[in-house]
Design an enzyme around this catalytic site. Sequence first.
Site, PDB file in Angstrom:
ATOM      1  N   GLY A 150     -80.644  19.602 -12.716  1.00 24.12           N
ATOM      2  CA  GLY A 150     -81.191  18.774 -13.420  1.00 24.12           C
ATOM      3  C   GLY A 150     -83.032  18.402 -12.830  1.00 24.12           C
ATOM      4  N   GLY A 205     -79.593  26.230 -11.431  1.00 24.23           N
ATOM      5  CA  GLY A 205     -79.113  25.788 -13.274  1.00 24.23           C
ATOM      6  C   GLY A 205     -78.336  25.149 -12.830  1.00 24.23           C
ATOM      7  N   ASP A 255     -89.155  28.579 -17.939  1.00 28.83           N
ATOM      8  CA  ASP A 255     -88.141  28.631 -18.491  1.00 28.83           C
ATOM      9  C   ASP A 255     -87.653  28.746 -20.095  1.00 28.83           C
ATOM     10  OD1 ASP A 255     -85.390  29.600 -17.941  1.00 28.83           O
ATOM     11  OD2 ASP A 255     -84.918  27.607 -17.063  1.00 28.83           O
TER      12      ASP A 255
HETATM   13  N1  LIG Z   1     -79.156  11.881 -12.226  1.00 33.64           N
HETATM   14  C1  LIG Z   1     -78.214  11.762 -13.373  1.00 33.64           C
HETATM   15  N2  LIG Z   1     -77.448  11.418 -13.946  1.00 33.64           N
HETATM   16  C2  LIG Z   1     -76.699  12.085 -14.872  1.00 33.64           C
HETATM   17  N3  LIG Z   1     -77.034  12.850 -15.787  1.00 33.64           N
HETATM   18  C3  LIG Z   1     -77.923  13.981 -15.040  1.00 33.64           C
HETATM   19  C4  LIG Z   1     -78.587  13.116 -13.968  1.00 33.64           C
HETATM   20  N4  LIG Z   1     -79.550  14.744 -13.899  1.00 33.64           N
HETATM   21  C5  LIG Z   1     -78.658  15.141 -14.721  1.00 33.64           C
HETATM   22  N5  LIG Z   1     -78.211  14.900 -15.741  1.00 33.64           N
HETATM   23  C6  LIG Z   1     -77.888  15.273 -16.689  1.00 33.64           C
HETATM   24  O1  LIG Z   1     -77.684  17.005 -16.449  1.00 33.64           O
HETATM   25  C7  LIG Z   1     -77.898  17.983 -17.419  1.00 33.64           C
HETATM   26  C8  LIG Z   1     -78.438  19.080 -17.065  1.00 33.64           C
HETATM   27  O2  LIG Z   1     -79.780  18.501 -16.438  1.00 33.64           O
HETATM   28  P1  LIG Z   1     -81.286  19.373 -16.623  1.00 33.64           P
HETATM   29  O3  LIG Z   1     -81.287  19.588 -17.694  1.00 33.64           O
HETATM   30  O4  LIG Z   1     -82.410  18.662 -15.716  1.00 33.64           O
HETATM   31  O5  LIG Z   1     -80.926  20.022 -15.333  1.00 33.64           O
HETATM   32  P2  LIG Z   1     -81.857  21.510 -15.226  1.00 33.64           P
HETATM   33  O6  LIG Z   1     -81.746  22.464 -13.484  1.00 33.64           O
HETATM   34  O7  LIG Z   1     -83.165  21.574 -15.637  1.00 33.64           O
HETATM   35  O8  LIG Z   1     -80.771  22.532 -16.123  1.00 33.64           O
HETATM   36  P3  LIG Z   1     -81.395  24.013 -16.508  1.00 33.64           P
HETATM   37  O9  LIG Z   1     -81.291  24.984 -15.240  1.00 33.64           O
HETATM   38  O10 LIG Z   1     -80.435  24.692 -17.220  1.00 33.64           O
HETATM   39  O11 LIG Z   1     -82.419  23.870 -17.451  1.00 33.64           O
HETATM   40  C9  LIG Z   1     -78.551  16.989 -18.424  1.00 33.64           C
HETATM   41  O12 LIG Z   1     -77.388  16.990 -19.403  1.00 33.64           O
HETATM   42  C10 LIG Z   1     -78.788  15.841 -17.681  1.00 33.64           C
HETATM   43  O13 LIG Z   1     -79.701  15.023 -19.056  1.00 33.64           O
END
Ligand SMILES: Nc1ncnc2c1ncn2[C@@H]1O[C@H](COP(=O)(O)OP(=O)(O)OP(=O)(O)O)[C@@H](O)[C@H]1O
Length: 388
Positions: free
Chosen positions: A97, A94, A122
């Site tokens: 990103g 989780g 999800d």
């Molecule tokens: N490379 C990056 N640089 C800066 N911010 C990032 C980057 N990748 C992701 N983020 C930020 O990190 C946060 C989490 O990213 P994201 O929602 O894509 O993760 P996720 O793995 O899908 O999370 P979840 O498991 O909760 O769905 C978001 O606020 C996103 O904008």
Amino acid sequence: MASAAASISSPFLVKSSSSMGVGPISHSPRTLSLPLGKPCSAFGIGFLSISIPRRSHRSPFRVLSVAAPTETPAEFEEMASGTKRKYYMLGGKGGVGKTSCAASLAVKFANNGHPTLVVSTDPAHSLSDSFAQINPEKAREEFRDASQKNGGTGVKDFMDGMGLGMLVEQLGELKLGELLDTPPPGLDEAIAISKVMQFLESQEYNMFTRIVFDTAPTGHTLRLLSLPDFLDASIGKILKLKQKLASATSAIKSVFGQESNQQDSADKLEKLRERMVKVRELFRDTETTEFVIVTIPTVMAVSESSRLHSSLRKENVPVKRLVVNQILPASGSDCKFCAMKRKDQMRALDMIKSDPELSNLTLIQAPLVDMEIRGVPALRFLGDIVWR
Ligand SMILES: Nc1ncnc2c1ncn2[C@@H]1O[C@H](COP(=O)(O)OP(=O)(O)OP(=O)(O)O)[C@@H](O)[C@H]1O
């Protein structure tokens, strides 16, 4: 079936209303219509479709250089080649990103001429403003309902009441009550995914040549992967029970209502079972499917990714690429915190390179950018850095 359609001619993230809308999708080379109307079933699954006009775009985002001597390009060309449909599933722990990477990949595919669909299963995904949600409870209810009509707990109670406990005893080995009262973890997702597949196979969605799944976090994904086998067996048991009951007395039969209803439910279960098998096959098809692991450069995340790859390998799920996201750029300043953090991250990267599960994967390094990744311009920007 859909009551309204939104026409998309520029790069928008589209929010489908409260549930998945199904209906005719019409499109011209540069525009796409997405049905936004009536929910079609108990499953509210969000679909995001993107079609991006090809035009130059100057991004407001900037990335500081990421020192990455061993960086490997994602070989996007290979990912985008061919017009045969391909499925990309992004998974990982989780918050690493996944959603950002999945959405940026989708934008990039769309930019390269692929009608692309992003699917999220999800319930807690973070693009919730752009996706509708699955309602797991409703999905479960539908399953439970269909199962009960085929001799679940309702049958058991009735048969007890009729003094037919013996027959129940005989059927006890089927452990139906247990199944129906405590649905296995991941059932919601498995049902949701199979429902998604049902739509993806339909004619309206034929046009999409790239499907990107923003999958659930690691634990859920794994459970989901092992589920079809379980469900296959469980649904088989329910059907077997149904057959046994069909040969019982007509008095018993009458309790279940019309014979045809019973048949309907059995058909539903059979279809669900068939879809589950298809999902399982799809997950393992190296020609059409790729599971991309997304991680961050921390010891904990790397260890978890290693375990994830190991279990995916055991499940014969094709994995080729590992995205290491949020890598701190080399700092030109004397920020001690940044220097320490980056040193830590470099250690985690070294760990990946010597990890037997991860070292053979194509390593894609994605920088931590200095802005929140929201909206298509940001996704396009990220996509151009990550997917090369
Ligand atoms: N490379 C990056 N640089 C800066 N911010 C990032 C980057 N990748 C992701 N983020 C930020 O990190 C946060 C989490 O990213 P994201 O929602 O894509 O993760 P996720 O793995 O899908 O999370 P979840 O498991 O909760 O769905 C978001 O606020 C996103 O904008």
